[in-house]
Design a protein around this motif. Structure first.
Motif, PDB file in Angstrom:
ATOM      1  N   LYS A  82     102.205 -45.475  -3.802  1.00 65.32           N
ATOM      2  CA  LYS A  82     102.703 -44.157  -3.379  1.00 65.32           C
ATOM      3  C   LYS A  82     102.257 -43.845  -1.937  1.00 65.32           C
ATOM      4  O   LYS A  82     102.904 -43.139  -1.196  1.00 65.32           O
ATOM      5  CB  LYS A  82     102.141 -43.092  -4.325  1.00 65.32           C
ATOM      6  N   THR A  94     109.052 -47.574  -3.217  1.00 68.87           N
ATOM      7  CA  THR A  94     109.169 -46.468  -4.180  1.00 68.87           C
ATOM      8  C   THR A  94     110.576 -46.416  -4.774  1.00 68.87           C
ATOM      9  O   THR A  94     110.743 -46.325  -6.000  1.00 68.87           O
ATOM     10  CB  THR A  94     108.864 -45.117  -3.479  1.00 68.87           C
ATOM     11  N   GLU A 110     102.492 -44.402 -10.262  1.00 72.68           N
ATOM     12  CA  GLU A 110     102.278 -44.389  -8.810  1.00 72.68           C
ATOM     13  C   GLU A 110     100.808 -44.650  -8.523  1.00 72.68           C
ATOM     14  O   GLU A 110      99.920 -44.098  -9.167  1.00 72.68           O
ATOM     15  CB  GLU A 110     102.758 -43.077  -8.189  1.00 72.68           C
ATOM     16  N   SER A 327     104.150 -41.402 -13.736  1.00 73.05           N
ATOM     17  CA  SER A 327     104.934 -40.733 -12.715  1.00 73.05           C
ATOM     18  C   SER A 327     106.355 -40.547 -13.263  1.00 73.05           C
ATOM     19  O   SER A 327     106.611 -40.868 -14.420  1.00 73.05           O
ATOM     20  CB  SER A 327     104.917 -41.621 -11.479  1.00 73.05           C
ATOM     21  N   SER A 331     109.039 -38.723  -8.111  1.00 67.87           N
ATOM     22  CA  SER A 331     107.884 -39.165  -7.314  1.00 67.87           C
ATOM     23  C   SER A 331     108.287 -39.462  -5.865  1.00 67.87           C
ATOM     24  O   SER A 331     109.331 -40.048  -5.609  1.00 67.87           O
ATOM     25  CB  SER A 331     107.313 -40.433  -7.955  1.00 67.87           C
TER      26      SER A 331
END
Ligand code: KG4
Ligand code: ZN
Length: 339
Positions: A82, A94, A110, A327, A331
């Protein structure tokens, strides 16, 4: 929820595109695609890094699955970086992780890149030797220099950090002044092997007890070289090994002096190093000597887990899975993230 057996991890925080598959704490595959393109610029160019991640991510993930000898449908979870890191680079990893987790309908986790560097110590090793909590980790990379009190796999307390440049930057920027290509850290390490560590003296920054500062050292190397090259244009070539050895000796001494001070305060008897600069040969041998002196166990990562890699994201993801920290598709990556 039962423990995840198979995790796919993705790391794309800087200039390495990496994917790894872990079964429990064991690494089945760990692929890292570096980006040569930055060498000609003497440092990472963020825009070029994100484009290269975009080109590399699919083949790297594909190869990681293949080398792990599993089918993608067997995956139990996907972990990704992250932050902290370059935003454009993080976005690629991501988005990919989110898309894949969604299509496979499996949990998404994450991971904080700095915590992952530290947790690399819990990847399965031959001796099953892992740090005991709490332990102190000196995390040294191209972007960070931190002393961290690791209370558990999910609790981290920052003891101190650099107030300006990271030690990896000190290596890379002085290497650039010496005419060496990026990243210069491994090259300084190499030339230092044959040099005299006491050949030249460098300043010791006057900062707080657990803080670091490396920008002054870089500037003093610059002024020193400018002065010497005026007197002898071949000064760098003729003294490269001694400059590298004395600089490396000085940087490692600063790092370990602070680590010893932290150990004096926290008395953990467990000392670790992590991050790209923990690949440094002098730091590795000096930590072992320090541990013997302090009666502390020392933990040095395998070379492949020092610099950026997805296996460390996978092991950190496994710990987060255990603690139920998941997550979701909303996110977002973040360039800055505390340890
Ligand atoms: O952890 P990392 O791969 O990326 C960041 O998150 O920054 O660390 C990269 C840094 C670079 O500054 C590189 O020069 C340094 O680690 N490095 C070394 C060595 N190997 C990598 N520095 C000193 N000696 C080494 N052997
Ligand atoms: Zn890193």
């Amino acid at each position: 929820m039962t423990l995840p057996s198979l995790i796919l991890a993705i790391e794309s925080s800087c200039d390495d595109t990496s994917a790894s598959v872990l079964r429990n704490n064991e690494v089945l595959s760990n692929l890292v695609a570096g980006q040569k393109i930055h060498e000609q610029y003497g440092g990472v160019v963020p825009e070029l890094a994100s484009r290269a991640h975009q080109a590399n991510i699919l083949p790297v993930v594909h190869q990681a699955i293949k080398e792990a000898n599993i089918s993608i449908n067997q995956l139990d979870a996907i972990a990704f970086t992250k932050g902290p890191g370059l935003l454009g680079s993080l976005l690629v990893g991501t988005s990919f992780a989110k898309g894949l987790a969604w299509s496979l309908n499996i949990p998404l986790i994450e991971v904080n890149h700095m915590q992952a560097h530290i947790l690399a110590h819990f990847i399965k090793n031959e001796n099953d030797a892992y740090p005991d909590f709490p332990f102190i980790c000196l995390t040294v990379s191209g972007g960070h220099t931190q002393l961290v009190l690791v209370k558990s796999a999910i609790e981290f307390e920052l003891i101190g950090q650099t107030i300006d440049d990271a030690v990896g930057e000190a290596y890379d920027k002085t290497a650039k002044l010496l005419g060496l290509p990026y990243p210069g850290g491994p090259l300084i390490d190499k030339y230092a092997q044959k040099g005299n560590p006491n050949a030249f003296g460098w300043p010791t920054p006057d900062v707080g007890k657990f803080e670091f500062s490396f920008s002054g050292i870089k500037t003093s190397v610059l002024y020193f070289l400018q002065k010497q090259v005026k007197l002898n244009p071949n000064f760098i070539q003729e003294n490269l090994e001694d400059i590298c050895a004395s600089l490396q000796h000085h940087l490692v001494k600063i790092l370990l002096t602070k680590l010893a001070l932290a150990e004096k305060k926290y008395q953990t008897k467990n000392l670790a190093i992590a991050g790209g600069v923990s690949a440094n040969s002098h730091l590795r041998t000096s930590l072992t000597i320090l541990g013997e002196k302090l009666g502390a166990k020392t933990f040095i990562p395998k070379f492949e887990y020092c610099t950026d890699n997805a296996a460390m994201i996978g092991i950190a993801g496994r710990e987060l899975f255990k603690s139920g920290s998941f997550s979701n598709l909303s996110s977002k990556p973040t360039a800055r993230l505390a340890v």
